[in-house]
Design a protein around this motif. Structure first.
Motif, PDB file in Angstrom:
ATOM      1  N   HIS A  42      25.569  15.853  75.534  1.00 15.34           N
ATOM      2  CA  HIS A  42      25.363  15.539  74.120  1.00 15.34           C
ATOM      3  C   HIS A  42      25.566  16.760  73.220  1.00 15.34           C
ATOM      4  O   HIS A  42      24.650  17.256  72.581  1.00 15.34           O
ATOM      5  CB  HIS A  42      23.975  14.947  73.891  1.00 15.34           C
ATOM      6  CG  HIS A  42      23.712  13.758  74.746  1.00 15.34           C
ATOM      7  ND1 HIS A  42      24.333  12.549  74.547  1.00 15.34           N
ATOM      8  CD2 HIS A  42      22.913  13.593  75.819  1.00 15.34           C
ATOM      9  CE1 HIS A  42      23.930  11.693  75.446  1.00 15.34           C
ATOM     10  NE2 HIS A  42      23.058  12.293  76.244  1.00 15.34           N
ATOM     11  N   LEU A  43      26.803  17.213  73.149  1.00 13.28           N
ATOM     12  CA  LEU A  43      27.183  18.351  72.307  1.00 13.28           C
ATOM     13  C   LEU A  43      28.021  17.833  71.141  1.00 13.28           C
ATOM     14  O   LEU A  43      28.940  17.039  71.325  1.00 13.28           O
ATOM     15  CB  LEU A  43      27.996  19.363  73.109  1.00 13.28           C
ATOM     16  CG  LEU A  43      28.480  20.566  72.314  1.00 13.28           C
ATOM     17  CD1 LEU A  43      27.451  21.680  72.419  1.00 13.28           C
ATOM     18  CD2 LEU A  43      29.805  21.037  72.832  1.00 13.28           C
ATOM     19  N   TYR A  44      27.691  18.276  69.921  1.00  5.35           N
ATOM     20  CA  TYR A  44      28.399  17.874  68.713  1.00  5.35           C
ATOM     21  C   TYR A  44      28.590  19.107  67.856  1.00  5.35           C
ATOM     22  O   TYR A  44      27.629  19.827  67.569  1.00  5.35           O
ATOM     23  CB  TYR A  44      27.563  16.826  67.964  1.00  5.35           C
ATOM     24  CG  TYR A  44      28.077  16.446  66.607  1.00  5.35           C
ATOM     25  CD1 TYR A  44      29.015  15.429  66.464  1.00  5.35           C
ATOM     26  CD2 TYR A  44      27.631  17.090  65.467  1.00  5.35           C
ATOM     27  CE1 TYR A  44      29.483  15.068  65.211  1.00  5.35           C
ATOM     28  CE2 TYR A  44      28.091  16.742  64.209  1.00  5.35           C
ATOM     29  CZ  TYR A  44      29.027  15.726  64.095  1.00  5.35           C
ATOM     30  OH  TYR A  44      29.491  15.376  62.855  1.00  5.35           O
ATOM     31  N   GLN A  45      29.850  19.374  67.445  1.00  5.30           N
ATOM     32  CA  GLN A  45      30.111  20.522  66.583  1.00  5.30           C
ATOM     33  C   GLN A  45      31.108  20.117  65.494  1.00  5.30           C
ATOM     34  O   GLN A  45      32.145  19.537  65.770  1.00  5.30           O
ATOM     35  CB  GLN A  45      30.694  21.693  67.363  1.00  5.30           C
ATOM     36  CG  GLN A  45      30.956  22.890  66.477  1.00  5.30           C
ATOM     37  CD  GLN A  45      31.653  24.026  67.193  1.00  5.30           C
ATOM     38  OE1 GLN A  45      32.372  23.812  68.159  1.00  5.30           O
ATOM     39  NE2 GLN A  45      31.437  25.231  66.709  1.00  5.30           N
ATOM     40  N   GLN A  82      31.922  27.405  57.878  1.00  6.37           N
ATOM     41  CA  GLN A  82      30.600  26.823  58.087  1.00  6.37           C
ATOM     42  C   GLN A  82      30.706  25.893  59.271  1.00  6.37           C
ATOM     43  O   GLN A  82      31.682  25.152  59.402  1.00  6.37           O
ATOM     44  CB  GLN A  82      30.141  26.025  56.875  1.00  6.37           C
ATOM     45  CG  GLN A  82      29.833  26.844  55.675  1.00  6.37           C
ATOM     46  CD  GLN A  82      29.284  25.986  54.536  1.00  6.37           C
ATOM     47  OE1 GLN A  82      29.232  24.769  54.623  1.00  6.37           O
ATOM     48  NE2 GLN A  82      28.871  26.642  53.473  1.00  6.37           N
ATOM     49  N   SER A  83      29.705  25.932  60.138  1.00  5.60           N
ATOM     50  CA  SER A  83      29.712  25.014  61.272  1.00  5.60           C
ATOM     51  C   SER A  83      28.293  24.586  61.598  1.00  5.60           C
ATOM     52  O   SER A  83      27.327  25.298  61.326  1.00  5.60           O
ATOM     53  CB  SER A  83      30.370  25.648  62.496  1.00  5.60           C
ATOM     54  OG  SER A  83      29.556  26.662  63.033  1.00  5.60           O
ATOM     55  N   ASN A  84      28.203  23.396  62.168  1.00  8.35           N
ATOM     56  CA  ASN A  84      26.935  22.851  62.658  1.00  8.35           C
ATOM     57  C   ASN A  84      27.117  22.498  64.121  1.00  8.35           C
ATOM     58  O   ASN A  84      28.089  21.843  64.486  1.00  8.35           O
ATOM     59  CB  ASN A  84      26.535  21.595  61.875  1.00  8.35           C
ATOM     60  CG  ASN A  84      26.191  21.927  60.445  1.00  8.35           C
ATOM     61  OD1 ASN A  84      25.444  22.849  60.190  1.00  8.35           O
ATOM     62  ND2 ASN A  84      26.743  21.184  59.509  1.00  8.35           N
ATOM     63  N   LEU A  85      26.189  22.936  64.947  1.00  5.09           N
ATOM     64  CA  LEU A  85      26.211  22.664  66.374  1.00  5.09           C
ATOM     65  C   LEU A  85      24.905  21.972  66.737  1.00  5.09           C
ATOM     66  O   LEU A  85      23.828  22.508  66.468  1.00  5.09           O
ATOM     67  CB  LEU A  85      26.357  23.966  67.169  1.00  5.09           C
ATOM     68  CG  LEU A  85      26.291  23.862  68.674  1.00  5.09           C
ATOM     69  CD1 LEU A  85      27.503  23.123  69.215  1.00  5.09           C
ATOM     70  CD2 LEU A  85      26.190  25.241  69.296  1.00  5.09           C
ATOM     71  N   VAL A  86      25.016  20.792  67.336  1.00  4.53           N
ATOM     72  CA  VAL A  86      23.835  20.026  67.737  1.00  4.53           C
ATOM     73  C   VAL A  86      23.958  19.715  69.214  1.00  4.53           C
ATOM     74  O   VAL A  86      25.008  19.268  69.678  1.00  4.53           O
ATOM     75  CB  VAL A  86      23.719  18.709  66.923  1.00  4.53           C
ATOM     76  CG1 VAL A  86      22.518  17.900  67.377  1.00  4.53           C
ATOM     77  CG2 VAL A  86      23.643  19.008  65.446  1.00  4.53           C
ATOM     78  N   THR A  87      22.882  19.960  69.966  1.00  8.09           N
ATOM     79  CA  THR A  87      22.858  19.648  71.397  1.00  8.09           C
ATOM     80  C   THR A  87      21.584  18.881  71.724  1.00  8.09           C
ATOM     81  O   THR A  87      20.567  19.017  71.057  1.00  8.09           O
ATOM     82  CB  THR A  87      22.897  20.930  72.261  1.00  8.09           C
ATOM     83  OG1 THR A  87      21.788  21.746  71.932  1.00  8.09           O
ATOM     84  CG2 THR A  87      24.183  21.701  72.037  1.00  8.09           C
ATOM     85  N   GLY A  88      21.674  18.092  72.774  1.00  9.09           N
ATOM     86  CA  GLY A  88      20.508  17.367  73.274  1.00  9.09           C
ATOM     87  C   GLY A  88      20.264  16.062  72.544  1.00  9.09           C
ATOM     88  O   GLY A  88      20.980  15.680  71.617  1.00  9.09           O
ATOM     89  N   THR A  89      19.225  15.363  72.981  1.00 13.66           N
ATOM     90  CA  THR A  89      18.791  14.106  72.353  1.00 13.66           C
ATOM     91  C   THR A  89      17.275  14.057  72.356  1.00 13.66           C
ATOM     92  O   THR A  89      16.613  14.719  73.158  1.00 13.66           O
ATOM     93  CB  THR A  89      19.317  12.870  73.127  1.00 13.66           C
ATOM     94  OG1 THR A  89      18.826  12.922  74.462  1.00 13.66           O
ATOM     95  CG2 THR A  89      20.827  12.813  73.123  1.00 13.66           C
ATOM     96  N   GLY A  90      16.705  13.274  71.457  1.00 13.95           N
ATOM     97  CA  GLY A  90      15.253  13.053  71.437  1.00 13.95           C
ATOM     98  C   GLY A  90      14.464  14.333  71.284  1.00 13.95           C
ATOM     99  O   GLY A  90      14.674  15.125  70.377  1.00 13.95           O
ATOM    100  N   ALA A  91      13.545  14.578  72.218  1.00 15.85           N
ATOM    101  CA  ALA A  91      12.669  15.750  72.158  1.00 15.85           C
ATOM    102  C   ALA A  91      13.418  17.047  72.434  1.00 15.85           C
ATOM    103  O   ALA A  91      12.956  18.126  72.065  1.00 15.85           O
ATOM    104  CB  ALA A  91      11.524  15.597  73.153  1.00 15.85           C
TER     105      ALA A  91
END
Length: 158
Positions: A42-45, A82-91
């Motif tokens: 679950h990686l989103y950039q 500019q960048s946004n990096l999101v990893t993981g899910t839930g907690a």
């Protein structure tokens, strides 16, 4: 790139760039041997980059017909991203916002062939330059980091 010839063998102009990239990985695993493996879930950039550059060129014609020329290009560039990096899910959800500002100064010699009075084909080499970058990262909207980096580039002939 736009270049205006202000007088014989001298031109000034500029170029601009914008890019956007989006990367999504739901699940990826890499195994190297029996005891070495890596995994990403679950990686989103999302990243936006932009830059503008002012240039000045000096030309030296090769031959009498002025179809071919050597040039030396001075460059001054400003840019950022500019960048946004999101990893993981839930907690285990974690995110990082990163922004940067860049300044570049450089010299790029090259050779070009004029196809007609309005268009040319060129090849150049970024020979010498200096880059300054300021990057700010904010992790999980709580911890902020600032990195300053300056480095020079160069090609040396032996």
């Amino acid at each position: 790139m736009f270049l205006y010839i202000v007088k014989d063998n001298i031109g000034v102009g500029g170029r601009g760039m914008y890019s956007r990239s989006l990367n999504k990985i739901d699940n990826a695993d890499i195994t190297l041997g029996d005891d070495l493996s890596f995994g990403v879930d679950h990686l989103y950039q999302l990243k936006h980059s932009y830059s503008i550059m002012a240039i000045m060129r000096n030309y030296i014609s090769l031959g009498h017909n002025r179809r071919f020329a050597l040039f030396s290009e001075l460059q001054l560039g400003l840019g950022g991203s500019q960048s946004n990096l999101v990893t993981g899910t839930g907690a285990t959800l974690s995110g990082t916002h990163q922004s940067s500002f860049d300044v570049q100064i450089g010299v790029a010699p090259g050779i070009m062939a004029f196809v007609n009075n309005y268009m040319a084909i060129e090849v150049n080499v970024a020979l010498l330059g200096f880059n300054y970058s300021k990057m700010t990262q904010t992790a999980d909207q709580a911890v902020s980091y600032t990195h300053l980096r300056a480095h020079e580039t160069g090609a040396y002939l032996v």
